[in-house]
Design an enzyme around this catalytic site. Structure first.
Site, PDB file in Angstrom:
ATOM      1  N   SER A  38       0.888  -1.123   0.086  1.00  0.00           N
ATOM      2  CA  SER A  38       0.029  -0.010  -0.146  1.00  0.00           C
ATOM      3  C   SER A  38       0.916   1.246  -0.076  1.00  0.00           C
ATOM      4  O   SER A  38       1.960   1.378   0.687  1.00  0.00           O
ATOM      5  CB  SER A  38      -0.995  -0.065   1.043  1.00  0.00           C
ATOM      6  OG  SER A  38      -1.901   1.009   0.994  1.00  0.00           O
ATOM      7  N   ARG A  39       0.409   2.251  -0.710  1.00  0.00           N
ATOM      8  CA  ARG A  39       1.078   3.704  -0.592  1.00  0.00           C
ATOM      9  C   ARG A  39       1.124   4.253   0.757  1.00  0.00           C
ATOM     10  O   ARG A  39       2.186   5.053   1.129  1.00  0.00           O
ATOM     11  CB  ARG A  39       0.709   4.541  -1.566  1.00  0.00           C
ATOM     12  CG  ARG A  39       0.653   4.181  -3.206  1.00  0.00           C
ATOM     13  CD  ARG A  39       0.253   5.146  -3.966  1.00  0.00           C
ATOM     14  NE  ARG A  39      -1.198   5.340  -3.687  1.00  0.00           N
ATOM     15  CZ  ARG A  39      -1.926   6.547  -4.144  1.00  0.00           C
ATOM     16  NH1 ARG A  39      -1.405   7.348  -5.327  1.00  0.00           N
ATOM     17  NH2 ARG A  39      -2.978   6.364  -3.990  1.00  0.00           N
ATOM     18  N   LYS A  92     -15.185  -5.164  -4.863  1.00  0.00           N
ATOM     19  CA  LYS A  92     -16.024  -4.555  -5.675  1.00  0.00           C
ATOM     20  C   LYS A  92     -16.004  -2.806  -5.950  1.00  0.00           C
ATOM     21  O   LYS A  92     -15.445  -2.182  -4.778  1.00  0.00           O
ATOM     22  CB  LYS A  92     -17.570  -4.708  -5.333  1.00  0.00           C
ATOM     23  CG  LYS A  92     -18.140  -3.855  -3.927  1.00  0.00           C
ATOM     24  CD  LYS A  92     -18.498  -2.491  -4.382  1.00  0.00           C
ATOM     25  CE  LYS A  92     -18.698  -2.016  -2.945  1.00  0.00           C
ATOM     26  NZ  LYS A  92     -19.011  -0.593  -3.281  1.00  0.00           N
ATOM     27  N   ASP A 170     -21.038   3.817  -6.231  1.00  0.00           N
ATOM     28  CA  ASP A 170     -20.206   3.035  -5.437  1.00  0.00           C
ATOM     29  C   ASP A 170     -21.096   2.056  -4.490  1.00  0.00           C
ATOM     30  O   ASP A 170     -20.863   0.765  -4.419  1.00  0.00           O
ATOM     31  CB  ASP A 170     -19.183   3.698  -4.639  1.00  0.00           C
ATOM     32  CG  ASP A 170     -18.144   2.916  -3.829  1.00  0.00           C
ATOM     33  OD1 ASP A 170     -17.063   2.239  -4.415  1.00  0.00           O
ATOM     34  OD2 ASP A 170     -18.360   2.875  -2.552  1.00  0.00           O
TER      35      ASP A 170
END
Length: 309
Positions: A38-39, A92, A170
């Site tokens: 992860s960043r 998702k 979303d």
């Protein structure tokens, strides 16, 4: 494949990972979480890397990866993992476009690995009961009402307002993942999308579907809901009025609750992923994502008051 735990890496350590993925994995003996990439975020007690490429190079024993970054960035990460012959779990929505997920399906098959589009709301506890009820009767009409407060569920998440971030779709795609599972095949006939004047993704949507036999289905999405949140699918049928509420957690017919259980969506998702990995197959249904694409293609765009000035 043996019954040994699947060595899993997780990519994109944000809110959904901390709220859902890590608790589900902590209780699942089918997996051993061995790395994260992860960043910004990190997972305690395992090696962490800045990129998926660094993780795959450093931890070659990885068998599968769970991709939880925003959809705009998911294709490249999924392609990297599939080419490295790792099984892939897609949070998702599975991608920013239908065509890129189609390409990932072909790539998974070519590399002999599994791809899973994880529509978590389909695994809500009353969804299968609703599907069974509707298949045993005649549906006259249906309505989807999915209204929630974006400030509560997506605090400080600017990616959702960017192109490809889906906006109100979303959460709306969760409703579509259930609707496409329990209702007859349907097609969008009209749509209106409300875009805040200072955002590149919609905050509300009003959609009319029809089925091949003329069944009317309406859908109302809104991200400005305060107070109680609404995640409901209603159907008027010959066997009574059905309400699937709480995002799929409770089913009532003519006001009487007929099915209700505690939510366990992410444990069920990881159970399904383990099943397809060990069976050597894939599970990628693009119907919910296709409906979102159709809504953007057919939808009339309305500009509404600026949001979060």
């Amino acid at each position: 494949m043996s019954s040994n735990p699947i060595k899993l890496g997780i990519v994109g350590v944000g809110k959904i990972v901390r709220d859902q993925h890590l608790p589900a994995l902590a209780k699942d003996q089918d997996y051993r979480l061995v790395a994260a990439a992860s960043r910004h975020g990190k997972v305690e007690d395992i090696p962490n890397f800045p990129t998926i490429e660094a993780m795959l190079d450093a931890v070659p024993e990885l068998e599968a990866v769970s991709l939880c970054m925003p959809p705009q960035f998911r294709y490249d990460a999924a392609r990297t993992a599939l080419v490295a012959k790792k099984h892939v779990f897609l949070e998702k929505p599975p991608g920013a476009t239908v065509s890129e997920v189609e390409d990932l399906k072909a790539l998974a098959a070519a590399n002999g690995v599994c791809l899973f589009a994880s529509w978590h709301s389909r695994y809500a506890p009353a969804v299968e009961a609703a599907r069974t009820f509707l298949r045993a009767t005649t549906i006259r009409s249906a309505a989807i009402n999915w209204k929630e407060d974006v400030r509560r569920w997506h605090p400080n998440q600017e990616w959702i307002w960017a192109p490809g971030g889906f906006g109100v779709f979303d959460p709306g795609i969760n409703a579509l993942s259930i609707a496409t599972h329990i209702l007859p095949p349907m097609f969008i006939s009209s749509a209106e999308l409300d875009f805040p004047e200072n955002r590149a993704a919609p905050i509300a949507a009003h959609i009319v579907f029809r089925t091949s036999n003329g069944l009317p289905v309406t859908m109302e999405l809104d991200w400005r809901q305060t107070g109680p949140q609404s995640w409901d699918i209603l159907a008027d049928t010959e066997a009574g009025s059905m309400v699937l509420s709480g995002g799929g957690s409770k089913l009532a017919v003519d006001g009487r609750v007929v099915h209700e259980e505690p939510e366990a969506e992410y444990p069920m998702l990881y159970k399904r992923f383990a099943e397809i990995v060990r069976a050597g197959t894939s599970d990628v249904d693009l119907a919910p994502l296709q409906h979102v694409a159709d809504a953007f293609m057919l939808g009339k765009r309305n500009v509404v008051k600026a949001f979060f000035d």
